[in-house]
Each structure stands twice: as C-alpha cells, then as structure tokens.
Scaffold this motif. Structure first.
Motif, short mmCIF file in Angstrom:
data_model
loop_
_atom_site.label_atom_id
_atom_site.label_comp_id
_atom_site.label_asym_id
_atom_site.label_seq_id
_atom_site.Cartn_x
_atom_site.Cartn_y
_atom_site.Cartn_z
N MET A 81 -13.70 -2.10 -1.93
CA MET A 81 -12.16 -1.38 -1.70
C MET A 81 -12.57 0.08 -1.68
SD MET A 81 -8.36 -2.48 -2.89
CE MET A 81 -8.72 -4.24 -2.00
N ALA A 82 -11.88 0.60 -0.72
CA ALA A 82 -11.62 2.31 -0.89
C ALA A 82 -10.87 2.79 -1.94
CB ALA A 82 -10.99 2.66 0.47
N LYS A 83 -11.37 3.91 -2.27
CA LYS A 83 -10.76 4.63 -3.38
C LYS A 83 -9.49 5.49 -2.81
CE LYS A 83 -11.19 7.97 -7.10
NZ LYS A 83 -11.98 9.00 -7.46
N VAL A 84 -8.36 5.35 -3.25
CA VAL A 84 -7.11 5.93 -2.70
C VAL A 84 -6.49 6.78 -3.72
CG1 VAL A 84 -4.90 5.74 -1.62
CG2 VAL A 84 -6.92 4.03 -1.06
N GLU A 85 -6.56 8.23 -3.19
CA GLU A 85 -5.79 9.12 -4.10
C GLU A 85 -4.51 9.68 -3.43
OE1 GLU A 85 -9.18 11.70 -5.91
OE2 GLU A 85 -9.88 11.03 -4.15
N ILE A 86 -3.67 9.91 -4.22
CA ILE A 86 -2.14 10.34 -3.84
C ILE A 86 -1.84 11.47 -4.52
CG2 ILE A 86 -0.99 8.41 -4.44
CD1 ILE A 86 1.02 8.74 -2.12
N PRO A 113 3.48 13.94 0.01
CA PRO A 113 2.26 13.60 -0.56
C PRO A 113 1.02 14.20 0.23
CG PRO A 113 3.10 11.72 0.84
CD PRO A 113 4.22 12.84 0.73
N GLN A 114 -0.13 14.19 -0.18
CA GLN A 114 -1.27 14.30 0.33
C GLN A 114 -2.17 13.31 0.03
OE1 GLN A 114 -2.12 16.80 2.54
NE2 GLN A 114 -0.21 17.77 2.26
N ILE A 115 -2.86 12.58 0.82
CA ILE A 115 -3.36 11.21 0.74
C ILE A 115 -4.79 11.34 1.19
CG2 ILE A 115 -3.38 8.96 1.21
CD1 ILE A 115 -0.21 9.31 2.29
N PHE A 116 -5.58 10.78 0.32
CA PHE A 116 -7.27 10.71 0.40
C PHE A 116 -7.69 9.28 0.46
CE2 PHE A 116 -6.02 14.96 -1.11
CZ PHE A 116 -6.75 15.82 -0.37
N ILE A 117 -8.45 8.99 1.14
CA ILE A 117 -9.16 7.58 1.15
C ILE A 117 -10.69 7.95 1.18
CG2 ILE A 117 -9.34 5.55 2.44
CD1 ILE A 117 -6.64 5.72 3.60
N ASP A 118 -11.18 7.61 0.02
CA ASP A 118 -12.71 7.78 -0.06
C ASP A 118 -13.18 9.28 0.13
OD1 ASP A 118 -13.39 5.10 -0.94
OD2 ASP A 118 -13.89 4.56 1.37
N GLY A 119 -12.39 9.93 -0.61
CA GLY A 119 -12.42 11.49 -0.57
C GLY A 119 -12.08 12.19 0.76
N LYS A 120 -11.85 11.29 1.96
CA LYS A 120 -11.24 12.02 3.18
C LYS A 120 -9.90 12.14 3.24
CE LYS A 120 -11.34 11.31 7.88
NZ LYS A 120 -11.05 10.30 8.90
N HIS A 121 -9.46 13.47 3.40
CA HIS A 121 -8.07 13.81 3.62
C HIS A 121 -7.55 13.27 4.86
CE1 HIS A 121 -4.63 16.68 4.50
NE2 HIS A 121 -4.39 16.03 3.55
#
Length: 84
Positions: free
Chosen positions: A1-6, A55-63
């Motif tokens: 599963m992808a790493k999601v950062e927000i 928000p600013q959202i990143f999925i697997d380090g990609k903005h």
C-alpha cells in the motif's frame, strides 16, 4: 500500500474533505498539522514546490496537490492505482 502524507490545519474544510475521501477508501495517512507545528510549514512549502495552502498531499513522496486535485484523481479513476 502507498504511503500517504497530508499537511493540514485544524479549521480547514478542504483538509477535512480530503481526509474524508482517504478514510472512505480505508487509506491510512500520516497527518502533519501545520497550525500546531508551524516549523513544518516551511518543509511543506518546499516539498510542495511553493504550495502554501493546505492541504498538501503526497503519495509515495510524490506531490499530488490539494483537495481538488485529490478529488480530480478520484473522478478520473487514477487515485486507486496510485494508492495500491
């Protein structure tokens, strides 16, 4: 599963909408509240290529952008493959 950062702030309706979408998909995410952690805002801006709003959202380090961008990915069918 992808790493999601927000990156979020507590009173941001767009932040809540983005988190609601991720939660509805059962996606776990790492949340950084820049309102409570103002030192993190500089990191967010740098990572988001100058993006200052939340928000600013990143999925697997990609903005991937903000809330509207997340919903656009969902509507185009591109979000689920990114999260897999």
């Amino acid at each position: 599963m992808a790493k999601v950062e927000i990156y979020t702030s507590q009173l941001c309706g767009f932040c809540h909408a983005a988190k609601r979408l991720l939660n509805s998909k059962g996606i776990e995410f790492e949340e950084t509240d820049v309102g409570r952690n103002p030192d993190e805002k500089a990191t967010m801006i740098q990572r988001a290529n100058g993006g200052r709003t939340v928000p600013q959202i990143f999925i697997d380090g990609k903005h991937v952008g903000g809330c509207d961008d997340l919903y656009a990915l969902e509507q185009s069918g591109k979000l689920d493959p990114m999260l897999a």
